[in-house]
Design a protein around this motif. Structure first.
Motif, mmCIF file in Angstrom:
data_model
loop_
_atom_site.group_PDB
_atom_site.id
_atom_site.type_symbol
_atom_site.label_atom_id
_atom_site.label_comp_id
_atom_site.label_asym_id
_atom_site.label_seq_id
_atom_site.Cartn_x
_atom_site.Cartn_y
_atom_site.Cartn_z
ATOM 1 N N VAL A 168 2.535 -4.340 3.552
ATOM 2 C CA VAL A 168 2.152 -5.399 2.624
ATOM 3 C C VAL A 168 0.930 -6.149 3.149
ATOM 4 C CG1 VAL A 168 4.459 -5.683 1.592
ATOM 5 C CG2 VAL A 168 3.834 -7.023 3.630
ATOM 6 N N PHE A 169 0.148 -6.655 2.220
ATOM 7 C CA PHE A 169 -1.019 -7.456 2.573
ATOM 8 C C PHE A 169 -1.322 -8.421 1.436
ATOM 9 C CE2 PHE A 169 -2.604 -3.685 0.473
ATOM 10 C CZ PHE A 169 -3.676 -4.112 -0.308
ATOM 11 N N ILE A 170 -2.156 -9.396 1.721
ATOM 12 C CA ILE A 170 -2.535 -10.422 0.747
ATOM 13 C C ILE A 170 -3.904 -10.078 0.186
ATOM 14 C CG2 ILE A 170 -3.026 -12.882 0.406
ATOM 15 C CD1 ILE A 170 -1.170 -13.352 2.917
ATOM 16 N N LEU A 171 -4.062 -10.221 -1.120
ATOM 17 C CA LEU A 171 -5.319 -9.902 -1.786
ATOM 18 C C LEU A 171 -5.669 -11.005 -2.778
ATOM 19 C CD1 LEU A 171 -7.524 -7.679 -2.512
ATOM 20 C CD2 LEU A 171 -5.938 -7.003 -4.338
ATOM 21 N N THR A 191 -5.988 -2.024 -11.336
ATOM 22 C CA THR A 191 -7.181 -1.225 -11.629
ATOM 23 C C THR A 191 -7.621 -0.432 -10.398
ATOM 24 O OG1 THR A 191 -8.673 -3.064 -11.098
ATOM 25 C CG2 THR A 191 -8.027 -2.808 -13.414
ATOM 26 N N GLU A 192 -7.142 -0.843 -9.216
ATOM 27 C CA GLU A 192 -7.446 -0.132 -7.960
ATOM 28 C C GLU A 192 -6.253 0.699 -7.502
ATOM 29 O OE1 GLU A 192 -10.556 -0.399 -6.757
ATOM 30 O OE2 GLU A 192 -10.952 -1.758 -8.438
ATOM 31 N N GLU A 193 -5.275 0.889 -8.418
ATOM 32 C CA GLU A 193 -4.060 1.649 -8.105
ATOM 33 C C GLU A 193 -3.280 1.048 -6.937
ATOM 34 O OE1 GLU A 193 -2.956 3.871 -10.227
ATOM 35 O OE2 GLU A 193 -4.813 3.737 -11.379
ATOM 36 N N LEU A 194 -3.353 -0.286 -6.798
ATOM 37 C CA LEU A 194 -2.565 -0.995 -5.791
ATOM 38 C C LEU A 194 -1.286 -1.517 -6.444
ATOM 39 C CD1 LEU A 194 -5.477 -2.996 -4.127
ATOM 40 C CD2 LEU A 194 -4.270 -1.020 -3.170
ATOM 41 N N ASP A 210 0.833 -1.199 0.000
ATOM 42 C CA ASP A 210 0.000 0.000 0.000
ATOM 43 C C ASP A 210 0.874 1.258 0.000
ATOM 44 O OD1 ASP A 210 0.800 0.558 2.632
ATOM 45 O OD2 ASP A 210 -1.076 -0.123 3.527
ATOM 46 N N GLU A 211 0.231 2.419 0.065
ATOM 47 C CA GLU A 211 0.963 3.696 -0.028
ATOM 48 C C GLU A 211 1.873 3.946 1.172
ATOM 49 O OE1 GLU A 211 -2.971 4.285 1.912
ATOM 50 O OE2 GLU A 211 -2.372 3.380 0.019
#
Length: 192
Positions: free
Chosen positions: A133-136, A146-149, A128-129
């Motif tokens: 970090v994270f799991i998606l 598409t979500e600017e991630l 993220d900004e």
């Protein structure tokens, strides 16, 4: 400008016994190659004709989106694999440890999240900004850009990625994926 299937940067059998030569051939040439071919046909004579892969992903919909996003996701997936062992950079490891407490806990949570995805899709490590970090999970052709991630690495959870080798044993495939992660690629993405 037409997109081309890039030459595979390692031999088709580079990941055996984890991923077979047959799976690599069908996955890379037929599936990934098919999405590139379809994207080229669908964008011909449209406003998308001279845009980059990423630009088309972010601005298209329907059949074109499904094919171009799958081309993007597959490119990212094959870059997320390495035939030789690699390790996360100190920066990426620190971010993983901050969120998940350890690399082994990250693996456990990633596999749990990926195995819980119903149907076809992708499991990503995202930044993220705030450099957290994270799991998606994303379904079908959906992609985090598409979500600017910011994607760091991805595992393909479509059955074509593992069915020849693992049948319906997705968790076994996911454990094998962790033997093949290209941490050099992931580390580069983390600092970009």
């Amino acid at each position: 400008m037409n997109f081309q299937l890039p030459p595979l940067s390692y031999p088709y059998d580079a990941f055996e016994p984890y991923i077979s030569k047959d799976t690599m051939h069908y996955h890379y040439d037929k599936h990934y190659g098919g999405y590139i071919k379809n994207t080229n046909e669908l964008k011909k004579g449209t406003a998308f004709e001279n845009l980059s892969l990423t630009q088309i992903v972010k601005s298209s919909e329907g059949k074109l989106f499904n094919n171009v996003a799958q081309a993007f996701n597959h490119k990212f997936y094959f870059n997320s694999l390495s035939p030789k062992p690699t390790s996360p950079s100190d920066q990426l490891l620190a971010a993983i440890e901050e969120t998940f407490s350890s690399l082994s806990k990250f693996k456990e949570e990633f596999i749990e999240k990926a195995s819980s995805l119903f149907g076809s899709g992708w499991t990503w490590l995202i930044k993220d900004e705030n450099n957290k970090v994270f799991i998606l999970n994303t379904q079908n052709a959906e992609t985090p850009i598409t979500e600017e991630l910011k994607p760091i690495l991805v595992c393909d959870i479509w059955e074509h990625a593992y069915y020849l080798d693992y049948k319906n044993e997705r968790v076994k495939y996911l454990n094998s994926f962790f033997e093949l992660i290209n941490w050099d690629f992931a580390s580069k993405n983390f600092v970009e």
